[in-house]
Write a protein that holds these residues in place. Structure first.
Motif, PDB file in Angstrom:
ATOM      1  N   SER A  43      -1.787   5.295  -7.363  1.00 33.96           N
ATOM      2  CA  SER A  43      -2.788   6.229  -6.221  1.00 33.96           C
ATOM      3  C   SER A  43      -1.777   6.192  -4.892  1.00 33.96           C
ATOM      4  CB  SER A  43      -3.832   5.479  -5.884  1.00 33.96           C
ATOM      5  OG  SER A  43      -4.609   5.268  -7.183  1.00 33.96           O
ATOM      6  N   THR A  44      -1.908   7.372  -4.349  1.00 38.55           N
ATOM      7  CA  THR A  44      -1.374   7.535  -2.732  1.00 38.55           C
ATOM      8  C   THR A  44      -2.350   6.878  -1.986  1.00 38.55           C
ATOM      9  OG1 THR A  44      -2.340   9.630  -2.562  1.00 38.55           O
ATOM     10  CG2 THR A  44      -0.194   9.767  -3.495  1.00 38.55           C
ATOM     11  N   PHE A  45      -2.093   6.952  -0.903  1.00 49.95           N
ATOM     12  CA  PHE A  45      -3.049   6.476   0.185  1.00 49.95           C
ATOM     13  C   PHE A  45      -3.863   7.445   0.727  1.00 49.95           C
ATOM     14  CE2 PHE A  45      -1.315   2.284   0.234  1.00 49.95           C
ATOM     15  CZ  PHE A  45       0.067   2.476  -0.150  1.00 49.95           C
ATOM     16  N   ARG A  46      -3.631   8.755   0.887  1.00 48.00           N
ATOM     17  CA  ARG A  46      -4.400   9.395   2.052  1.00 48.00           C
ATOM     18  C   ARG A  46      -4.795  10.783   1.469  1.00 48.00           C
ATOM     19  NH1 ARG A  46      -0.642   6.780   4.558  1.00 48.00           N
ATOM     20  NH2 ARG A  46      -1.436   5.328   6.412  1.00 48.00           N
ATOM     21  N   ASP A  47      -4.232  10.874   0.027  1.00 48.66           N
ATOM     22  CA  ASP A  47      -4.737  12.198  -0.815  1.00 48.66           C
ATOM     23  C   ASP A  47      -6.259  11.922  -1.114  1.00 48.66           C
ATOM     24  OD1 ASP A  47      -1.631  12.133  -2.549  1.00 48.66           O
ATOM     25  OD2 ASP A  47      -2.487  13.683  -0.857  1.00 48.66           O
ATOM     26  N   SER A  48      -6.937  12.895  -1.417  1.00 47.39           N
ATOM     27  CA  SER A  48      -8.374  12.737  -1.790  1.00 47.39           C
ATOM     28  C   SER A  48      -8.499  11.648  -2.842  1.00 47.39           C
ATOM     29  CB  SER A  48      -9.222  13.919  -2.165  1.00 47.39           C
ATOM     30  OG  SER A  48      -8.277  14.495  -3.405  1.00 47.39           O
ATOM     31  N   GLY A  49      -9.274  10.745  -2.751  1.00 47.45           N
ATOM     32  CA  GLY A  49      -9.244   9.844  -4.087  1.00 47.45           C
ATOM     33  C   GLY A  49      -8.412   8.734  -3.632  1.00 47.45           C
ATOM     34  N   GLY A  50      -7.821   8.617  -2.846  1.00 46.85           N
ATOM     35  CA  GLY A  50      -6.555   7.818  -2.512  1.00 46.85           C
ATOM     36  C   GLY A  50      -7.077   6.280  -2.064  1.00 46.85           C
ATOM     37  N   LEU A  51      -6.069   5.329  -2.219  1.00 52.55           N
ATOM     38  CA  LEU A  51      -6.471   4.095  -1.904  1.00 52.55           C
ATOM     39  C   LEU A  51      -7.133   3.665  -0.772  1.00 52.55           C
ATOM     40  CD1 LEU A  51      -3.251   1.746  -2.841  1.00 52.55           C
ATOM     41  CD2 LEU A  51      -5.686   1.743  -4.014  1.00 52.55           C
ATOM     42  N   TRP A  52      -7.087   4.599   0.439  1.00 55.20           N
ATOM     43  CA  TRP A  52      -7.664   4.402   1.667  1.00 55.20           C
ATOM     44  C   TRP A  52      -9.191   5.153   1.496  1.00 55.20           C
ATOM     45  CZ3 TRP A  52      -5.458   0.236   1.585  1.00 55.20           C
ATOM     46  CH2 TRP A  52      -4.052   0.130   2.138  1.00 55.20           C
ATOM     47  N   ASP A  53      -9.328   5.729   0.591  1.00 55.49           N
ATOM     48  CA  ASP A  53     -10.753   6.084   0.433  1.00 55.49           C
ATOM     49  C   ASP A  53     -11.569   4.965  -0.335  1.00 55.49           C
ATOM     50  OD1 ASP A  53     -10.201   9.750  -0.666  1.00 55.49           O
ATOM     51  OD2 ASP A  53     -10.315   8.470   1.350  1.00 55.49           O
ATOM     52  N   LYS A  54     -10.884   4.241  -0.932  1.00 54.55           N
ATOM     53  CA  LYS A  54     -11.826   3.075  -1.850  1.00 54.55           C
ATOM     54  C   LYS A  54     -11.704   1.828  -1.082  1.00 54.55           C
ATOM     55  CE  LYS A  54     -10.047   5.004  -6.158  1.00 54.55           C
ATOM     56  NZ  LYS A  54      -8.654   5.491  -6.449  1.00 54.55           N
ATOM     57  N   TYR A  55     -10.746   1.577  -0.218  1.00 56.16           N
ATOM     58  CA  TYR A  55     -10.713   0.334   0.428  1.00 56.16           C
ATOM     59  C   TYR A  55     -10.529   0.617   2.085  1.00 56.16           C
ATOM     60  CZ  TYR A  55      -9.747  -1.670  -4.082  1.00 56.16           C
ATOM     61  OH  TYR A  55      -9.563  -1.952  -5.539  1.00 56.16           O
ATOM     62  N   PRO A  56     -11.232  -0.076   2.877  1.00 60.32           N
ATOM     63  CA  PRO A  56     -10.673  -0.142   4.503  1.00 60.32           C
ATOM     64  C   PRO A  56      -9.644  -0.745   4.736  1.00 60.32           C
ATOM     65  CG  PRO A  56     -12.935  -1.387   4.167  1.00 60.32           C
ATOM     66  CD  PRO A  56     -12.254  -1.091   2.582  1.00 60.32           C
ATOM     67  N   VAL A  57      -8.575   0.213   4.955  1.00 57.76           N
ATOM     68  CA  VAL A  57      -7.448  -0.183   5.004  1.00 57.76           C
ATOM     69  C   VAL A  57      -7.322  -1.648   5.851  1.00 57.76           C
ATOM     70  CG1 VAL A  57      -6.920   1.484   6.881  1.00 57.76           C
ATOM     71  CG2 VAL A  57      -4.837   0.470   5.842  1.00 57.76           C
ATOM     72  N   MET A  58      -7.881  -1.580   7.080  1.00 57.08           N
ATOM     73  CA  MET A  58      -7.774  -2.535   7.972  1.00 57.08           C
ATOM     74  C   MET A  58      -8.330  -4.154   7.465  1.00 57.08           C
ATOM     75  SD  MET A  58      -5.897  -1.299   9.910  1.00 57.08           S
ATOM     76  CE  MET A  58      -5.318  -2.357  11.390  1.00 57.08           C
ATOM     77  N   ASP A  59      -9.033  -3.985   6.327  1.00 59.44           N
ATOM     78  CA  ASP A  59      -9.578  -5.186   5.702  1.00 59.44           C
ATOM     79  C   ASP A  59      -8.421  -5.874   4.532  1.00 59.44           C
ATOM     80  OD1 ASP A  59     -12.979  -4.377   5.130  1.00 59.44           O
ATOM     81  OD2 ASP A  59     -11.881  -4.599   6.882  1.00 59.44           O
ATOM     82  N   VAL A  60      -7.612  -4.570   4.028  1.00 63.68           N
ATOM     83  CA  VAL A  60      -6.846  -4.994   2.975  1.00 63.68           C
ATOM     84  C   VAL A  60      -5.249  -5.010   3.283  1.00 63.68           C
ATOM     85  CG1 VAL A  60      -8.452  -4.885   1.070  1.00 63.68           C
ATOM     86  CG2 VAL A  60      -6.835  -3.016   1.747  1.00 63.68           C
ATOM     87  N   ALA A  61      -4.919  -4.401   4.426  1.00 67.54           N
ATOM     88  CA  ALA A  61      -3.402  -4.043   4.500  1.00 67.54           C
ATOM     89  C   ALA A  61      -3.072  -4.317   5.909  1.00 67.54           C
ATOM     90  CB  ALA A  61      -3.037  -2.528   4.264  1.00 67.54           C
ATOM     91  N   SER A  62      -4.014  -5.132   6.884  1.00 63.49           N
ATOM     92  CA  SER A  62      -3.483  -5.604   8.063  1.00 63.49           C
ATOM     93  C   SER A  62      -3.703  -7.047   8.215  1.00 63.49           C
ATOM     94  CB  SER A  62      -4.519  -4.949   9.036  1.00 63.49           C
ATOM     95  OG  SER A  62      -5.897  -5.753   9.224  1.00 63.49           O
ATOM     96  N   LEU A  63      -2.831  -7.431   9.212  1.00 65.59           N
ATOM     97  CA  LEU A  63      -2.686  -9.014   9.514  1.00 65.59           C
ATOM     98  C   LEU A  63      -4.250  -9.637   9.859  1.00 65.59           C
ATOM     99  CD1 LEU A  63      -0.909 -11.309   9.451  1.00 65.59           C
ATOM    100  CD2 LEU A  63      -0.456 -10.899  11.909  1.00 65.59           C
ATOM    101  N   ASP A  64      -4.853  -8.926  10.466  1.00 70.07           N
ATOM    102  CA  ASP A  64      -6.368  -9.310  10.884  1.00 70.07           C
ATOM    103  C   ASP A  64      -7.033  -9.631   9.655  1.00 70.07           C
ATOM    104  OD1 ASP A  64      -6.814  -7.202  14.204  1.00 70.07           O
ATOM    105  OD2 ASP A  64      -5.906  -9.323  13.625  1.00 70.07           O
ATOM    106  N   GLY A  65      -6.982  -8.364   8.681  1.00 71.39           N
ATOM    107  CA  GLY A  65      -7.804  -8.549   7.855  1.00 71.39           C
ATOM    108  C   GLY A  65      -7.399  -9.752   6.651  1.00 71.39           C
ATOM    109  N   PHE A  66      -6.120  -9.926   6.575  1.00 72.29           N
ATOM    110  CA  PHE A  66      -5.796 -11.111   5.820  1.00 72.29           C
ATOM    111  C   PHE A  66      -6.411 -12.608   6.453  1.00 72.29           C
ATOM    112  CE2 PHE A  66      -3.623 -13.216   2.693  1.00 72.29           C
ATOM    113  CZ  PHE A  66      -2.740 -14.277   3.256  1.00 72.29           C
ATOM    114  N   MET A  67      -6.139 -12.502   7.763  1.00 68.37           N
ATOM    115  CA  MET A  67      -6.831 -13.745   8.327  1.00 68.37           C
ATOM    116  C   MET A  67      -8.383 -14.027   8.280  1.00 68.37           C
ATOM    117  SD  MET A  67      -4.127 -15.268   9.125  1.00 68.37           S
ATOM    118  CE  MET A  67      -2.398 -15.027   9.139  1.00 68.37           C
ATOM    119  N   ARG A  68      -8.624 -12.518   8.339  1.00 67.08           N
ATOM    120  CA  ARG A  68     -10.238 -12.794   8.115  1.00 67.08           C
ATOM    121  C   ARG A  68     -10.852 -13.023   6.872  1.00 67.08           C
ATOM    122  NH1 ARG A  68     -10.725  -8.019  10.904  1.00 67.08           N
ATOM    123  NH2 ARG A  68     -10.679  -6.957   9.114  1.00 67.08           N
TER     124      ARG A  68
END
Ligand code: APR
Length: 232
Positions: free
Chosen positions: A19-44
């Motif tokens: 999957s790409t990230f920002r095409d329709s149906g991409g990863l960021w449609d399925k997961y909140p990007v800041m929950d799974v791909a940010s340092l804050d998200g990882f610490m949380r």
């Protein structure tokens, strides 16, 4: 040998089934990007992030390079080819590209949370990590991924490569994420730029000599290979 520097994004791996990230149906449609791909998200919620990357590793394992990756390998017969990728998959390596620089980390690698120089490569029969995974020193580990809010350690090296390019190629990226998106601003004046993308993003102001090949990588890269070979 002339130097070709290539900057690739998720689009080059799309025809391999990732999957790409920002095409329709991409990863960021399925997961909140800041929950799974940010340092804050990882610490949380580290457990969620470990599972997100476990799932992406399981998917990536099934994928093979496509004609886009293979075309870049073919170019090595006539050019010194350097690939800078935002992708964390290892499809450029599987295709046999000799010089691959990952800007956003590598999916099949993890590293100690105590010593970032302790990097470990996962194997197909040992893909999963969790908050309980420990390295040989007993330290917790994390994906060897550059999260949002983290520095991009390989960017300076990428800029050095771009500055030496005789030809610069951009493939399958929406040019949304910096500093990766700014790489094309570092080419020497007069350097031809080719952008292969079926739905190309707006070229940043100031970029010159850009030829857009409005095609998928699997078709556009072989077309570019033929064009560059004909100019030898
Ligand atoms: N061939 C070529 N390009 C394609 C194809 C294809 N078959 N399918 C889609 N594309 C293009 C889209 O048109 C789009 O321009 O690939 C691009 C994908 O854009 P994104 O999903 O934004 O991926 P990318 O630019 O790599 O994202 C950059 O964002 O979330 C972060 O770290 C993540 O590295 C990623 C970064």
């Amino acid at each position: 040998m002339k130097k070709i520097v290539v900057s690739t994004g998720a689009g080059i791996s799309a025809e391999s089934g990732l999957s790409t990230f920002r095409d329709s149906g991409g990863l960021w449609d399925k997961y909140p990007v800041m929950d799974v791909a940010s340092l804050d998200g990882f610490m949380r919620n580290p457990a969620l992030v470990h599972e997100f990357y476990n799932q992406r590793r399981r998917e990536a394992l099934k994928c093979q390079p496509n004609a886009g990756h293979l075309g870049l390998k073919e170019l090595e017969q006539w050019f010194d080819v350097r690939v800078i990728t935002q992708n964390v998959d290892n499809l450029h390596e599987k295709a046999g590209s000799t010089h691959v620089l990952h800007l956003h980390g590598e999916l099949m690698k993890i590293r100690s949370m105590k010593r970032e120089d302790r990097v470990y490569t996962l194997t197909p029969d040992n893909l999963e990590t969790s908050v309980d995974t420990r390295d040989e020193y007993g330290d917790p580990v994390r994906p060897h991924i550059v999260f949002f809010q983290e520095a991009v350690p390989n960017f300076e090296k990428a800029v050095e490569w771009v500055r030496e390019a005789d030809i610069f190629v951009v493939i399958g990226t929406s040019l949304n994420v910096y500093p990766a998106a700014s790489l094309l601003m570092y080419v020497r004046p007069g350097t031809p730029i080719y952008y292969i993308d079926p739905n190309p993003a707006k070229i940043p102001m100031g970029a010159e000599n850009v030829t857009i090949i409005k095609k998928k990588a699997g078709e556009g890269v072989p077309e570019l290979v033929e064009l560059l070979r004909s100019q030898l």
